[in-house]
Design an enzyme around this catalytic site. Structure first.
Site, PDB file in Angstrom:
ATOM      1  N   ALA A  71      67.786  22.792  33.891  1.00 11.92           N
ATOM      2  CA  ALA A  71      67.510  22.205  32.570  1.00 11.92           C
ATOM      3  C   ALA A  71      66.301  21.276  32.536  1.00 11.92           C
ATOM      4  O   ALA A  71      65.814  20.952  31.459  1.00 11.92           O
ATOM      5  CB  ALA A  71      68.749  21.447  32.080  1.00 11.92           C
TER       6      ALA A  71
ATOM      7  N   ASP B 120      59.977  39.580  25.578  1.00  9.71           N
ATOM      8  CA  ASP B 120      59.203  40.811  25.378  1.00  9.71           C
ATOM      9  C   ASP B 120      59.266  41.258  23.915  1.00  9.71           C
ATOM     10  O   ASP B 120      58.290  41.760  23.360  1.00  9.71           O
ATOM     11  CB  ASP B 120      59.739  41.928  26.298  1.00  9.71           C
ATOM     12  CG  ASP B 120      59.686  41.518  27.757  1.00  9.71           C
ATOM     13  OD1 ASP B 120      58.679  40.906  28.151  1.00  9.71           O
ATOM     14  OD2 ASP B 120      60.656  41.778  28.503  1.00  9.71           O
TER      15      ASP B 120
ATOM     16  N   HIS C  86      62.153  43.856  32.696  1.00  7.26           N
ATOM     17  CA  HIS C  86      61.273  42.744  32.339  1.00  7.26           C
ATOM     18  C   HIS C  86      60.210  42.520  33.412  1.00  7.26           C
ATOM     19  O   HIS C  86      60.248  41.537  34.143  1.00  7.26           O
ATOM     20  CB  HIS C  86      62.100  41.462  32.104  1.00  7.26           C
ATOM     21  CG  HIS C  86      61.227  40.268  31.830  1.00  7.26           C
ATOM     22  ND1 HIS C  86      60.469  40.139  30.682  1.00  7.26           N
ATOM     23  CD2 HIS C  86      60.953  39.164  32.562  1.00  7.26           C
ATOM     24  CE1 HIS C  86      59.786  39.019  30.726  1.00  7.26           C
ATOM     25  NE2 HIS C  86      60.049  38.406  31.856  1.00  7.26           N
TER      26      HIS C  86
HETATM   27  P1  NAD Z   1      59.961  25.285  36.528  1.00  3.16           P
HETATM   28  O1  NAD Z   1      59.546  25.184  37.957  1.00  3.16           O
HETATM   29  O2  NAD Z   1      59.207  24.495  35.540  1.00  3.16           O
HETATM   30  O3  NAD Z   1      61.491  24.888  36.383  1.00  3.16           O
HETATM   31  C1  NAD Z   1      62.465  25.393  37.216  1.00  3.16           C
HETATM   32  C2  NAD Z   1      63.555  24.355  37.327  1.00  3.16           C
HETATM   33  O4  NAD Z   1      64.576  24.890  38.156  1.00  3.16           O
HETATM   34  C3  NAD Z   1      63.085  23.028  37.974  1.00  3.16           C
HETATM   35  O5  NAD Z   1      63.417  21.942  37.146  1.00  3.16           O
HETATM   36  C4  NAD Z   1      63.845  22.980  39.285  1.00  3.16           C
HETATM   37  O6  NAD Z   1      64.196  21.689  39.692  1.00  3.16           O
HETATM   38  C5  NAD Z   1      65.070  23.810  38.929  1.00  3.16           C
HETATM   39  N1  NAD Z   1      65.782  24.321  40.083  1.00  3.16           N
HETATM   40  C6  NAD Z   1      65.300  24.833  41.233  1.00  3.16           C
HETATM   41  N2  NAD Z   1      66.307  25.159  42.068  1.00  3.16           N
HETATM   42  C7  NAD Z   1      67.444  24.853  41.411  1.00  3.16           C
HETATM   43  C8  NAD Z   1      68.820  24.950  41.748  1.00  3.16           C
HETATM   44  N3  NAD Z   1      69.221  25.436  42.914  1.00  3.16           N
HETATM   45  N4  NAD Z   1      69.712  24.530  40.838  1.00  3.16           N
HETATM   46  C9  NAD Z   1      69.315  24.042  39.644  1.00  3.16           C
HETATM   47  N5  NAD Z   1      68.031  23.912  39.278  1.00  3.16           N
HETATM   48  C10 NAD Z   1      67.118  24.315  40.163  1.00  3.16           C
HETATM   49  O7  NAD Z   1      59.937  26.842  36.130  1.00  3.16           O
HETATM   50  P2  NAD Z   1      60.017  27.481  34.668  1.00  3.16           P
HETATM   51  O8  NAD Z   1      58.655  27.639  34.134  1.00  3.16           O
HETATM   52  O9  NAD Z   1      61.033  26.740  33.875  1.00  3.16           O
HETATM   53  O10 NAD Z   1      60.554  28.961  35.016  1.00  3.16           O
HETATM   54  C11 NAD Z   1      61.832  29.149  35.527  1.00  3.16           C
HETATM   55  C12 NAD Z   1      62.099  30.616  35.825  1.00  3.16           C
HETATM   56  O11 NAD Z   1      62.103  31.389  34.625  1.00  3.16           O
HETATM   57  C13 NAD Z   1      61.040  31.274  36.707  1.00  3.16           C
HETATM   58  O12 NAD Z   1      61.658  32.104  37.652  1.00  3.16           O
HETATM   59  C14 NAD Z   1      60.226  32.100  35.744  1.00  3.16           C
HETATM   60  O13 NAD Z   1      59.582  33.167  36.363  1.00  3.16           O
HETATM   61  C15 NAD Z   1      61.304  32.547  34.795  1.00  3.16           C
HETATM   62  N6  NAD Z   1      60.851  33.017  33.480  1.00  3.16           N
HETATM   63  C16 NAD Z   1      61.513  34.057  32.932  1.00  3.16           C
HETATM   64  C17 NAD Z   1      61.155  34.534  31.683  1.00  3.16           C
HETATM   65  C18 NAD Z   1      61.897  35.670  31.060  1.00  3.16           C
HETATM   66  O14 NAD Z   1      61.391  36.253  30.109  1.00  3.16           O
HETATM   67  N7  NAD Z   1      63.083  36.006  31.497  1.00  3.16           N
HETATM   68  C19 NAD Z   1      60.107  33.924  30.989  1.00  3.16           C
HETATM   69  C20 NAD Z   1      59.447  32.854  31.579  1.00  3.16           C
HETATM   70  C21 NAD Z   1      59.815  32.415  32.840  1.00  3.16           C
HETATM   71  C1  LMR Z   2      57.040  36.066  31.205  1.00  2.00           C
HETATM   72  O1  LMR Z   2      57.177  37.214  30.818  1.00  2.00           O
HETATM   73  O2  LMR Z   2      56.266  35.260  30.651  1.00  2.00           O
HETATM   74  C2  LMR Z   2      57.875  35.568  32.342  1.00  2.00           C
HETATM   75  O3  LMR Z   2      58.566  36.602  32.954  1.00  2.00           O
HETATM   76  C3  LMR Z   2      57.132  34.725  33.306  1.00  2.00           C
HETATM   77  C4  LMR Z   2      56.108  35.478  34.110  1.00  2.00           C
HETATM   78  O4  LMR Z   2      56.109  35.303  35.328  1.00  2.00           O
HETATM   79  O5  LMR Z   2      55.302  36.194  33.541  1.00  2.00           O
END
Ligand code: NAD
Ligand code: LMR
Length: 341
Positions: free
Chosen positions: A30, A172, A199
Site C-alpha cells: 500500500a 490495458d 498482460h
Molecule cells: P513500488 O516499488 O513503487 O511499490 C511496491 C511496494 O511494494 C513498495 O512500497 C514495497 O515496500 C512493497 N513491498 C515489497 N515487498 C513487499 C512485501 N513482501 N509485502 C508487502 N509490500 C511489499 O512499485 P509500483 O510502481 O507500485 O509497482 C508495483 C508492482 O505493480 C510492480 O510489479 C509493477 O510491475 C506492477 N504493475 C502492474 C500493472 C498492471 O497492469 N497489472 C501496472 C503497473 C505496475
Molecule cells: C504497465 O502495463 O504499465 C505495467 O505492467 C507496468 C510495466 O512494467 O509496464
C-alpha cells in the site's frame, strides 16, 4: 463495460438505501507508487467500509494520511511486525496485491519474475490462511505468471476457488480506450475496447474491430492501425521510458485498479450484469496451454467470476495477434507453475 464506468453509479449508490456499503478491502504493497494513490481512491469509494493497508514500510503513514479524508470508511496501516500481515488480512473481502518491484528501462515484465514471484507467493500464503474466501486482484508483475503462482499456493493450502482469483489487466483496457478515442475523436468512456489474452507485449490482444470506432481503424489498416495496436501492447514501456528509471505506471494503474475493484463492489452491492475483461482461470484456450486467459467475464452477485465469455468475432489481423499471444502466454503460465512445483 470492459473497464466499467464508475462515475454515474458512484452518485446513485451514495443515495441508495439498498447498498450494503460495508466491504472490507486490503491493499498489500500500500505504500508503493501504485499502492498510495490506489489506497486514496479506495478511501473515496462509498462502498468500502474498511481499508487495511499493509506494506513492509510506511503503511502507517499512508493510512494516517488517507484517513484524514472525510469519507466514512476507516483506514488502518500495518507493517510486518507483530503479525501485521495477518491482522491486515483479517476479514478482508477483497485483497489487492500491488506489492513488488517495478520495471526500469530495458527490462521486460518477465525480468521481474525473480524478484516478485516470492513476494507474491508469500503474501498469497498468508491470504490463503487468513482470508481464503476473499476475492484476490493481482497487480504485481509479471501478471501472466503471478496469477498461476497464487493459484498453486491456494491449491497447496486446499482453499483454491478459481472464481475468486483475478489478474488485474484493466490498465490495458483503459489505455485502449484512451488511445483509440484520441484517434477517433470519441468519448473515452463510450469507447470501450475489449482487450483479451494476458498482460505483457504480444500477449495483450486488443479487439478493436468489436466497436464502431475501432472497426473503422481496423478496416482502414496501415500505419494507423499498426501504431495503435503497438501503443496498446507496449503502453507500459512508454511510461517506463518517460519515467527514466523512476518506475513504471502508477497513477493510471491506481485508476485502473479502482475500476477493477469498483466492478466487484458494484456486483456485490446488487448491480447485475457487471462485465469486465480480466485474467482468470479459463477454459477458452486451456487446450493451448493457457489455463489462464483474460476475456470478458460477467461477475456473480458475490463479486466472483461468473460467465466467462469467448472472444467473439475476430478480424484476421486480430486472429494473427491471438495466434502470437497464445504460445507466449502458455510459457508465462508454465513458468509460474514451475516456480511452485
Ligand atoms: P513500488 O516499488 O513503487 O511499490 C511496491 C511496494 O511494494 C513498495 O512500497 C514495497 O515496500 C512493497 N513491498 C515489497 N515487498 C513487499 C512485501 N513482501 N509485502 C508487502 N509490500 C511489499 O512499485 P509500483 O510502481 O507500485 O509497482 C508495483 C508492482 O505493480 C510492480 O510489479 C509493477 O510491475 C506492477 N504493475 C502492474 C500493472 C498492471 O497492469 N497489472 C501496472 C503497473 C505496475
Ligand atoms: C504497465 O502495463 O504499465 C505495467 O505492467 C507496468 C510495466 O512494467 O509496464
Amino acid at each position: 463495460m470492459f473497464a466499467a464506468n464508475r462515475t454515474a453509479s458512484f452518485a446513485k449508490r451514495a443515495f441508495s438505501s439498498s447498498s450494503r456499503q460495508n466491504t472490507r478491502v486490503a491493499v498489500l504493497g500500500a505504500a508503493g507508487g501504485i499502492g498510495q494513490p490506489l489506497s486514496l481512491l479506495l478511501k473515496l469509494n462509498p462502498l468500502v467500509s474498511h481499508l487495511s493497508l499493509y506494506d513492509i514500510r510506511l503503511a502507517a503513514g499512508v493510512a494516517a494520511d488517507v484517513g484524514h479524508c472525510n469519507t466514512p470508511s476507516k483506514a488502518v496501516g500495518y507493517g510486518p511486525e507483530d503479525g501485521g500481515l495477518e491482522k491486515a488480512l483479517e476479514g478482508a473481502e477483497i485483497i489487492l496485491i500491488p506489492a513488488g518491484m517495478p520495471r526500469k528501462p530495458g527490462m521486460t515484465r518477465d525480468d521481474l519474475f525473480n524478484a516478485n514471484a516470492s513476494i507474491v507467493r508469500d503474501l498469497a500464503q498468508a491470504a490463503a490462511k487468513v482470508a481464503p474466501k476473499a476475492r484476490l486482484g493481482i497487480i504485481a508483475n509479471p501478471v501472466n505468471s503471478t496469477v498461476p503462482i497464487v493459484a498453486e499456493v491456494y491449491k497447496k493450502a486446499g482453499v483454491y476457488d478459481p472464481k475468486r482469483l483475478f489478474g488485474v489487466t484493466t490498465l490495458d483496457i483503459v489505455r485502449a480506450s484512451a488511445f483509440l478515442s484520441g484517434i477517433a475523436g470519441t468519448q473515452p468512456k463510450e469507447t470501450d475496447v475489449p482487450v483479451v489474452g494476458g498482460h505483457s507485449g504480444p500477449t495483450i490482444v486488443p479487439l478493436l474491430s468489436q466497436l464502431p470506432a475501432g472497426k473503422k481503424v481496423v478496416e482502414e489498416g496501415g500505419e494507423t492501425l499498426k501504431q495503435l495496436v503497438h501503443r496498446i501492447q507496449f503502453g507500459g514501456d512508454e511510461v517506463v521510458k518517460a519515467k527514466d528509471g523512476a518506475g513504471s505506471a502508477t497513477l493510471s494503474m491506481a485508476y485502473a485498479g479502482l475500476e477493477w475493484a469498483d466492478a466487484l463492489l458494484r456486483a456485490m452491492n446488487g448491480e447485475s450484469g457487471v462485465k469486465l475483461c480480466t485474467y482468470v482461470e479459463s477454459p477458452l484456450y486451456a487446450d493451448k496451454g493457457c489455463e489462464f486467459f483474460s476475456s470478458p467475464v460477467t461477475l456473480t452477485s458475490e463479486g466472483t467470476v461468473g460467465e466467462i465469455h469467448p472472444v467473439g468475432d475476430l478480424h484476421p489481423s486480430e486472429q494473427a495477434l491471438l495466434d502470437e499471444c497464445l504460445p507466449a502466454l502458455a510459457k508465462n503460465i508454465e513458468a509460474g507453475k514451475k516456480f511452485m512445483a
